[in-house]
Design a protein around this motif. Structure first.
Motif, PDB file in Angstrom:
ATOM      1  N   THR A  21       0.889  -1.244  -0.172  1.00  0.00           N
ATOM      2  CA  THR A  21      -0.035  -0.267   0.418  1.00  0.00           C
ATOM      3  C   THR A  21       0.962   1.545   0.150  1.00  0.00           C
ATOM      4  OG1 THR A  21       0.072  -0.028   2.366  1.00  0.00           O
ATOM      5  CG2 THR A  21      -1.933  -0.975   1.190  1.00  0.00           C
ATOM      6  N   LEU A  24      -1.384   4.351  -0.921  1.00  0.00           N
ATOM      7  CA  LEU A  24      -2.460   4.509  -0.482  1.00  0.00           C
ATOM      8  C   LEU A  24      -2.350   5.063   1.544  1.00  0.00           C
ATOM      9  CD1 LEU A  24      -4.241   2.234  -1.739  1.00  0.00           C
ATOM     10  CD2 LEU A  24      -4.145   4.522  -2.125  1.00  0.00           C
ATOM     11  N   ASN A  41      -5.556   6.165   6.540  1.00  0.00           N
ATOM     12  CA  ASN A  41      -5.426   5.927   5.123  1.00  0.00           C
ATOM     13  C   ASN A  41      -4.986   7.602   5.294  1.00  0.00           C
ATOM     14  OD1 ASN A  41      -8.052   6.926   4.519  1.00  0.00           O
ATOM     15  ND2 ASN A  41      -8.439   5.537   5.771  1.00  0.00           N
ATOM     16  N   ILE A  75      -6.763   6.146  -7.010  1.00  0.00           N
ATOM     17  CA  ILE A  75      -7.467   4.750  -6.882  1.00  0.00           C
ATOM     18  C   ILE A  75      -7.356   4.181  -7.862  1.00  0.00           C
ATOM     19  CG2 ILE A  75      -9.788   5.182  -6.575  1.00  0.00           C
ATOM     20  CD1 ILE A  75      -7.836   2.720  -4.684  1.00  0.00           C
TER      21      ILE A  75
END
Length: 328
Positions: A197, A202, A215, A245
């Motif tokens: 991630t 992210l 996050n 995203i």
């Protein structure tokens, strides 16, 4: 014919014939019992030498094919993980749409943020668990203390020692995040941690073994992160979040394609190696294997010759006894 008690020519001939038959019979019995016409260099030096060289090549190819099988398993494991991660990223995409639609509700933002964080943790767990015999291609930890021993895969592709290396998927992901439409609409920054991630931008500073507690989309105060996703020429906060995203999905799709290409190449090489190994085995067999029908016929013939030779020797030995009748 001269009769002699010192020399029995007929018996000598019979013995020679019996010895030759016994030798041939022994060799044929060996062929029948082993199924091979060449068991040692004494049987056929040239065929034996060639067969030994081919057998060595066959053993080497077996090792190469074993390496290719392991490489295929690593790639397939990683491909399965990437498919799962893509599914999770699409779930986050849906959650971001929910997040931006409820940006004025602190409780809704908090609930949605928790769901995003949990999904990010799921992504990192899947990425970390895509480890086979210590090899993991998705994280950036050479050794994480819980099973990962390396982040690259090296495997033999030929008897000559040629190798292929699959590595750097973590950096490839980071590279894919800076290409495409995102590069012109949002300033991407990879996290400093070894987790997947972080490579996707992210999370920040998250190790592959750590669990995310936050996050990048929501602040600790349960509001949208307008500092990272500031409205401006790059678009609104919501547009930038969606762009990030979507680029993460694109980046993982690129990795899936790369893994698919590697899987196809490995499968092709493995198939060729198996075929080549089979051909070599057949070549060794052609040089050393016996024709069992011919060996069976020869065995029967030699057994008959052996019986006749023994009978002939018995008759020859009896001739010397006839000399006694001359002195009665």
């Amino acid at each position: 014919m001269t009769l002699s008690i010192n020399t029995n020519a007929s018996a000598l001939v019979a013995i020679e014939t019996l010895d030759a038959t016994q030798t041939s019979l022994s060799n044929t019995e060996n062929v029948v019992s082993t199924g091979k016409k060449v068991n040692s260099a004494a049987d056929n030096a040239a065929a034996y030498a060639i067969s030994q060289q081919l057998s060595g090549q066959s053993s080497g190819l077996s090792a190469v094919n074993s390496g290719l099988t392991f490489a295929a398993q690593v790639v397939n494991t990683t491909t399965t993980a990437v498919s799962s991660i893509l599914s999770d990223l699409k779930s986050i995409q849906s959650l971001i749409n929910t997040l931006t639609n409820n940006q004025t509700s602190s409780s809704s933002i908090s609930d949605t943020s928790d769901s995003i964080t949990q999904t990010l943790n799921a992504i990192n767990v899947v990425a970390r668990n895509a480890t086979l015999n210590g090899v993991n291609l998705l994280v950036n930890a050479a050794s994480d203390g819980v099973g990962i021993q390396g982040t690259s895969l090296t495997y033999l592709t030929s008897l000559g020692g040629d190798t292929t290396v699959i590595s750097g998927l973590h950096s490839d992901i980071s590279g894919a995040m800076t290409s495409g439409a995102l590069a012109s609409s949002f300033t991407y920054a990879a996290g400093s941690g070894s987790s997947l991630t972080d490579a996707l931008g992210l999370t920040t500073g998250l190790a592959s073994t750590d669990a995310a507690s936050a996050n990048i989309f929501v602040t600790s105060g349960n509001s949208l992160n307008t500092t990272t996703f500031a409205s401006g020429t790059a678009g609104s906060t919501a547009q930038q979040m969606v762009a990030l995203i979507e680029q993460a999905i694109t980046a993982m799709t690129t990795i899936a394609s790369k893994l698919g290409s590697n899987s196809t190449i490995i499968s092709s090489m493995s198939s060729f190696g198996t075929t080549l190994s089979d051909n070599i085995t057949q070549g060794v067999g052609a040089l050393t294997d016996a024709d069992m029908s011919a060996a069976s016929a020869q065995l029967t013939s030699l057994q008959t010759k052996q019986s006749l030779a023994i009978k002939s020797l018995t008759i020859a030995n009896s001739q010397s006894q006839s000399i006694l009748s001359l002195f009665q």
